[in-house]
Design an enzyme around this catalytic site. Structure first.
Site, PDB file in Angstrom:
ATOM      1  N   LYS A   1       0.840  -1.211   0.000  1.00  0.00           N
ATOM      2  CA  LYS A   1       0.000   0.000   0.000  1.00  0.00           C
ATOM      3  C   LYS A   1       0.869   1.251   0.000  1.00  0.00           C
ATOM      4  O   LYS A   1       2.040   1.214   0.428  1.00  0.00           O
ATOM      5  CB  LYS A   1      -0.954   0.033   1.195  1.00  0.00           C
ATOM      6  CG  LYS A   1      -0.294   0.126   2.587  1.00  0.00           C
ATOM      7  CD  LYS A   1      -0.013   1.538   3.083  1.00  0.00           C
ATOM      8  CE  LYS A   1       0.713   1.543   4.414  1.00  0.00           C
ATOM      9  NZ  LYS A   1       1.573   2.613   4.737  1.00  0.00           N
TER      10      LYS A   1
ATOM     11  N   GLY B   1       5.016  -6.306   5.820  1.00  0.00           N
ATOM     12  CA  GLY B   1       4.746  -7.386   6.764  1.00  0.00           C
ATOM     13  C   GLY B   1       3.250  -7.601   6.966  1.00  0.00           C
ATOM     14  O   GLY B   1       2.772  -8.740   7.006  1.00  0.00           O
TER      15      GLY B   1
ATOM     16  N   ASP C   1      -2.648  -2.412  10.343  1.00  0.00           N
ATOM     17  CA  ASP C   1      -2.809  -2.333   8.880  1.00  0.00           C
ATOM     18  C   ASP C   1      -3.323  -3.632   8.253  1.00  0.00           C
ATOM     19  O   ASP C   1      -3.642  -3.650   7.056  1.00  0.00           O
ATOM     20  CB  ASP C   1      -1.458  -2.012   8.213  1.00  0.00           C
ATOM     21  CG  ASP C   1      -1.078  -0.545   8.352  1.00  0.00           C
ATOM     22  OD1 ASP C   1      -1.938   0.264   8.742  1.00  0.00           O
ATOM     23  OD2 ASP C   1       0.088  -0.219   8.054  1.00  0.00           O
TER      24      ASP C   1
HETATM   25  P1  ATP Z   1       4.236  -0.165   7.753  1.00  0.00           P
HETATM   26  O1  ATP Z   1       4.017   0.464   6.420  1.00  0.00           O
HETATM   27  O2  ATP Z   1       3.031  -0.912   8.261  1.00  0.00           O
HETATM   28  O3  ATP Z   1       4.869   0.747   8.762  1.00  0.00           O
HETATM   29  P2  ATP Z   1       6.727  -1.218   7.038  1.00  0.00           P
HETATM   30  O4  ATP Z   1       6.760  -1.249   5.554  1.00  0.00           O
HETATM   31  O5  ATP Z   1       7.351  -0.014   7.669  1.00  0.00           O
HETATM   32  O6  ATP Z   1       5.268  -1.371   7.530  1.00  0.00           O
HETATM   33  P3  ATP Z   1       7.506  -3.981   7.287  1.00  0.00           P
HETATM   34  O7  ATP Z   1       8.090  -4.218   5.942  1.00  0.00           O
HETATM   35  O8  ATP Z   1       6.180  -4.569   7.552  1.00  0.00           O
HETATM   36  O9  ATP Z   1       7.494  -2.430   7.657  1.00  0.00           O
HETATM   37  O10 ATP Z   1       8.593  -4.525   8.337  1.00  0.00           O
HETATM   38  C1  ATP Z   1       8.765  -3.999   9.620  1.00  0.00           C
HETATM   39  C2  ATP Z   1       9.512  -5.035  10.481  1.00  0.00           C
HETATM   40  O11 ATP Z   1       8.703  -6.193  10.632  1.00  0.00           O
HETATM   41  C3  ATP Z   1      10.832  -5.486   9.884  1.00  0.00           C
HETATM   42  O12 ATP Z   1      11.857  -4.984  10.641  1.00  0.00           O
HETATM   43  C4  ATP Z   1      10.790  -7.008   9.892  1.00  0.00           C
HETATM   44  O13 ATP Z   1      11.860  -7.593  10.572  1.00  0.00           O
HETATM   45  C5  ATP Z   1       9.483  -7.392  10.573  1.00  0.00           C
HETATM   46  N1  ATP Z   1       8.718  -8.400   9.787  1.00  0.00           N
HETATM   47  C6  ATP Z   1       8.059  -9.439  10.286  1.00  0.00           C
HETATM   48  N2  ATP Z   1       7.468 -10.154   9.339  1.00  0.00           N
HETATM   49  C7  ATP Z   1       7.749  -9.555   8.173  1.00  0.00           C
HETATM   50  C8  ATP Z   1       7.407  -9.844   6.828  1.00  0.00           C
HETATM   51  N3  ATP Z   1       6.664 -10.899   6.494  1.00  0.00           N
HETATM   52  N4  ATP Z   1       7.838  -8.988   5.885  1.00  0.00           N
HETATM   53  C9  ATP Z   1       8.568  -7.901   6.230  1.00  0.00           C
HETATM   54  N5  ATP Z   1       8.934  -7.619   7.473  1.00  0.00           N
HETATM   55  C10 ATP Z   1       8.530  -8.426   8.464  1.00  0.00           C
END
Ligand code: ATP
Length: 291
Positions: free
Chosen positions: A11, A103, A137
């Protein structure tokens, strides 16, 4: 059915405002969420070995209970007393810790896939109710499309589909912690809040220029001064023809919206050559909602 393969879509936030900080420390937000066609692939297979085995193309990603896919699987296995195991192949393309809900969308795909694989008969609504216990989310990632998220992000109202256009994604190599961003956000009279109401009106009217004008992310007030590369990427995108460029979520990913594909492709080339971003993807707005 023994195996199911799913796309877990990322997203972007077309608008992100923080209304206030609640007494419990959480921030109340108003976010316009939009699915894009940039995705991870998840293959979930039944296995005779009990438990959840995860394999991923990213060696630094946890494959134990710290992976949101694991949490999603465990939640349904416990509730439905599933004793069979599952093996998950997770191919990640969505940049990690980037503001693209990588994630959360993997967790949403896992809930959706397990429901199908084990014939649990849960509706999307029922999956959303469970998903919120994994992350704010996750319900949105189950629903997809264009939506307004309020509360701490879990109160969703669907919006009419966003104008379909090319979207350029650029993630610089800096790491930005969501906690750091919210802790350093100052909300006072001088805060410039995006006009989420105007943005929603533009989305309803399918007014692309209006959307580009009214897009805004209050969290840039924290990240842009701390990480100048974010502003540099935005400027570079605008110089190469983006109609708007903004940080998604708490960053550091920047996305640009384009009026046509040729300009977007040239901008992708330019962004790759600039060396400002480590991950650069050209994708589109995705509007199909899950039902
Ligand atoms: P948001 O936009 O909701 O803030 P994000 O893009 O900032 O999410 P994610 O990519 O979801 O962040 O990852 C955040 C943390 O979650 C990472 O540091 C990672 O170690 C952990 N994590 C756990 N499961 C996953 C997964 N399936 N994919 C990515 N990261 C994951």
């Amino acid at each position: 059915m023994n195996e199911i393969t799913l796309k877990a879509l990322a997203k972007i936030n077309l608008g992100l405002d923080v209304v206030r900080k609640r007494d419990d420390g959480y921030h109340e937000v108003r976010m316009v969420m939009q699915t894009i066609h940039l995705y991870d692939m998840l293959s979930v297979r039944k296995s005779s070995t009990p438990g959840i085995q995860i394999r991923s193309n990213l060696s630094f990603l946890p494959v134990n209970e710290n992976n949101l896919v694991y949490k999603a699987g465990k939640l349904l296995m416990e509730e439905y007393g599933i004793t069979k195991g599952v093996t998950v192949e997770l191919f990640k393309r969505i940049p990690v810790a980037a503001g693209l809900a990588g994630g959360s969308t993997d967790a949403a795909a896992m809930l959706y896939g397990m429901n199908r694989l084990f014939g649990l008969g849960l509706s999307i609504r029922e999956l959303m109710e469970r998903g919120v216990t994994i992350g704010a989310d996750v319900p949105y990632c189950l629903m997809r499309g264009t939506a307004l998220a309020e509360g701490i992000g879990e109160e969703l109202s669907s919006l009419p589909p966003m104008v379909r256009c090319p979207v350029l994604i650029a993630k610089p190599s800096v790491s930005v912690s969501t906690k750091f961003v919210y802790q350093n956000l100052k909300l006072d009279e001088s805060t410039v809040h995006p006009d989420i109401h105007a943005l929603i009106t533009d989305i309803r009217k399918k007014d692309f220029d209006g959307i580009c004008k009214n897009m805004g992310n209050v969290l840039e007030s924290v990240t842009v001064p701390s990480y100048p590369v974010i502003a540099q990427i935005k400027e570079r995108m605008l110089a190469s023809g983006a109609k708007a460029a903004m940080m998604s979520g708490s960053g550091p990913t920047v996305f640009g919206l384009f009026a046509d594909n040729e300009t977007a492709k040239r901008a992708r080339k330019d962004m790759r050559e600039s060396g400002l971003a480590r991950q650069v993807y050209l994708t589109t707005i995705y509007n199909n909602r899950r039902k």
